[in-house]
Write a protein that holds these residues in place. Structure first.
Motif, PDB file in Angstrom:
ATOM      1  N   ARG A 195      10.472  -2.221  -1.119  1.00 42.67           N
ATOM      2  CA  ARG A 195      10.414  -0.969  -0.341  1.00 42.67           C
ATOM      3  C   ARG A 195      11.737  -0.229  -0.661  1.00 42.67           C
ATOM      4  N   GLU A 201      -3.125   0.028  -3.981  1.00 45.15           N
ATOM      5  CA  GLU A 201      -2.894  -1.152  -3.382  1.00 45.15           C
ATOM      6  C   GLU A 201      -2.372  -2.205  -4.445  1.00 45.15           C
ATOM      7  N   ASP A 237       0.825  -1.072  -0.132  1.00 46.94           N
ATOM      8  CA  ASP A 237       0.021   0.036  -0.136  1.00 46.94           C
ATOM      9  C   ASP A 237       0.753   1.195   0.042  1.00 46.94           C
ATOM     10  N   LYS A 254       1.304  -0.254   8.428  1.00 40.38           N
ATOM     11  CA  LYS A 254       0.887   1.474   8.149  1.00 40.38           C
ATOM     12  C   LYS A 254       0.711   1.841   9.485  1.00 40.38           C
ATOM     13  N   ASN A 255       0.101   1.343  10.491  1.00 41.46           N
ATOM     14  CA  ASN A 255      -0.297   1.752  11.886  1.00 41.46           C
ATOM     15  C   ASN A 255       1.165   1.982  12.554  1.00 41.46           C
ATOM     16  N   ASP A 260       1.839   4.763   1.047  1.00 38.98           N
ATOM     17  CA  ASP A 260       1.595   5.826   1.927  1.00 38.98           C
ATOM     18  C   ASP A 260       1.406   7.036   1.787  1.00 38.98           C
ATOM     19  N   ASN A 261       0.166   7.711   1.893  1.00 42.51           N
ATOM     20  CA  ASN A 261       0.057   9.304   1.869  1.00 42.51           C
ATOM     21  C   ASN A 261      -0.114   9.420   0.334  1.00 42.51           C
ATOM     22  N   GLY A 272       4.165   3.315   8.893  1.00 41.59           N
ATOM     23  CA  GLY A 272       4.423   3.070   7.394  1.00 41.59           C
ATOM     24  C   GLY A 272       6.143   2.988   7.155  1.00 41.59           C
ATOM     25  N   ASN A 273       6.259   2.983   5.588  1.00 42.57           N
ATOM     26  CA  ASN A 273       7.697   2.802   5.261  1.00 42.57           C
ATOM     27  C   ASN A 273       8.289   1.295   6.010  1.00 42.57           C
ATOM     28  N   MET A 281      -0.513  -5.613   6.510  1.00 44.44           N
ATOM     29  CA  MET A 281       0.137  -4.369   5.697  1.00 44.44           C
ATOM     30  C   MET A 281      -0.432  -3.259   6.449  1.00 44.44           C
ATOM     31  N   TYR A 282      -1.850  -3.425   7.158  1.00 40.46           N
ATOM     32  CA  TYR A 282      -2.331  -2.176   8.207  1.00 40.46           C
ATOM     33  C   TYR A 282      -1.464  -2.284   9.399  1.00 40.46           C
ATOM     34  N   SER A 339       4.050   0.788   2.636  1.00 40.38           N
ATOM     35  CA  SER A 339       3.774  -0.163   3.876  1.00 40.38           C
ATOM     36  C   SER A 339       3.167  -1.631   3.137  1.00 40.38           C
TER      37      SER A 339
END
Length: 315
Positions: free
Chosen positions: A242, A221, A177, A293-294, A179-180, A297-298, A289-290, A266
């Motif tokens: 990444r 995504e 996913d 992110k939580n 980010d931003n 991220g990265n 993945m979440y 993420s």
């Protein structure tokens, strides 16, 4: 070549055969070519003098077994009545070895003492097959990124999960996913957002192996399927993705008033042996993945199959 109406009754059979826009090839009872019209010359690259009485029909098919299969079909009623084939799709081999898709209609030629040979009409399917392939590719490809789309994802996933279960080999899924992306679209416009999505596609394609399959799942995504690969190996590949994205898209925009947009990825990783529901497998990768992110991220997080522990991959 132009022929007036009044002269039609003067045309001999050979002229009619040569006027036919489709290749016509005839063989005797032993399979030796005895008829090879002008269209056949254009399609296969042979001069009729090179093949008539000199070339066996098997030599313009891909193999002798291929030619025997055509003969078997003609002796059966699978593609029409016995002794006849209509609309059978196969391939011929040109003088230079190129395989040419064709649609064949053919008939046995019989005499009082038995089969005297056969004659076939070969319609070149090259343009049609090329168009079909183009339309198929368009139907399974995301136009923006050039990756496979969600529709194709579910088809490939089903096949790979069946294979994993049959051979008891791991299959991994990486959920990616961006980010931003919303902030980029809102503040800088969708063209800039689209550029970053293409950067994700590039990072995926440059980092993944030839056996891995990448998809744009929807929006920002992405999914990567890794056959015969466990969770640990897949997390390592996810980290390569990444890091490669960060090299390609070192994107940090200061919009003033302490508003900074950082584009990063993420990634969530999980694996399966194919012995579970498809949706559960996808949800587990999505959950990982979440978690990434939580956590800011990265980064890459993984959830192994049938293991509740969440593990952050080394960065």
């Amino acid at each position: 070549m132009s022929i007036g109406f009044k002269s039609m009754n003067m045309i001999d059979s050979q002229t009619l055969i040569d006027l036919c826009p489709d290749p016509i090839i005839g063989v005797d009872a032993k399979g030796m070519i005895n008829l090879f019209n002008t269209a056949a010359e254009r399609l296969l690259g042979y001069d009729s003098a090179q093949v008539v009485g000199a070339l066996h029909i098997a030599e313009i098919y891909t193999s002798f077994e291929h030619a025997k299969e055509i003969k078997r079909l003609m002796d059966s009623d699978e593609y029409g009545e016995r002794g006849f084939i209509e609309g059978y799709e196969t391939v011929l081999k040109s003088k230079w070895g190129r395989e040419i898709p064709i649609r064949l209609s053919a008939s046995l030629l019989e005499e009082d003492h038995g089969v005297a040979g056969s004659v076939g009409f070969f319609h070149d399917m090259t343009d049609r097959k090329r168009l079909e392939e183009k339309l198929k590719k368009q139907s399974i490809t995301d136009e923006l990124t050039g990756l496979y789309n969600q529709r194709h994802f579910y088809g490939v996933l089903s096949v790979e999960m069946d294979r994993a279960e049959r051979y008891q080999t791991p299959l991994s899924l990486v959920c990616v996913d961006l980010d931003n992306l919303k902030q980029v679209n809102d503040q800088l416009g969708h063209l800039e957002g689209d550029r970053i999505l293409r950067d994700v596609s590039r990072a995926l394609q440059e980092s993944c192996r030839s056996v891995d399959v990448c998809f744009r799942y929807g929006g920002d995504e992405f999914m990567v399927l890794l056959p015969q690969t466990d969770c640990i190996e897949s997390a390592q590949l996810a980290e390569r993705i990444r890091r490669r994205f960060n090299e390609i898209c070192s994107y940090s925009v200061d919009l003033g008033n302490s508003v900074i947009i950082n584009a990063s990825l993420s990634l969530g990783v999980t694996d399966t042996l194919g012995d579970e529901d498809v949706d559960h497998f996808i949800q587990r990768a999505d959950l990982a993945m979440y978690e990434a992110k939580n956590a800011g991220g990265n980064r890459t997080m993984m959830i192994k199959r049938q293991v509740a522990d969440k593990v952050e991959a080394e960065m």
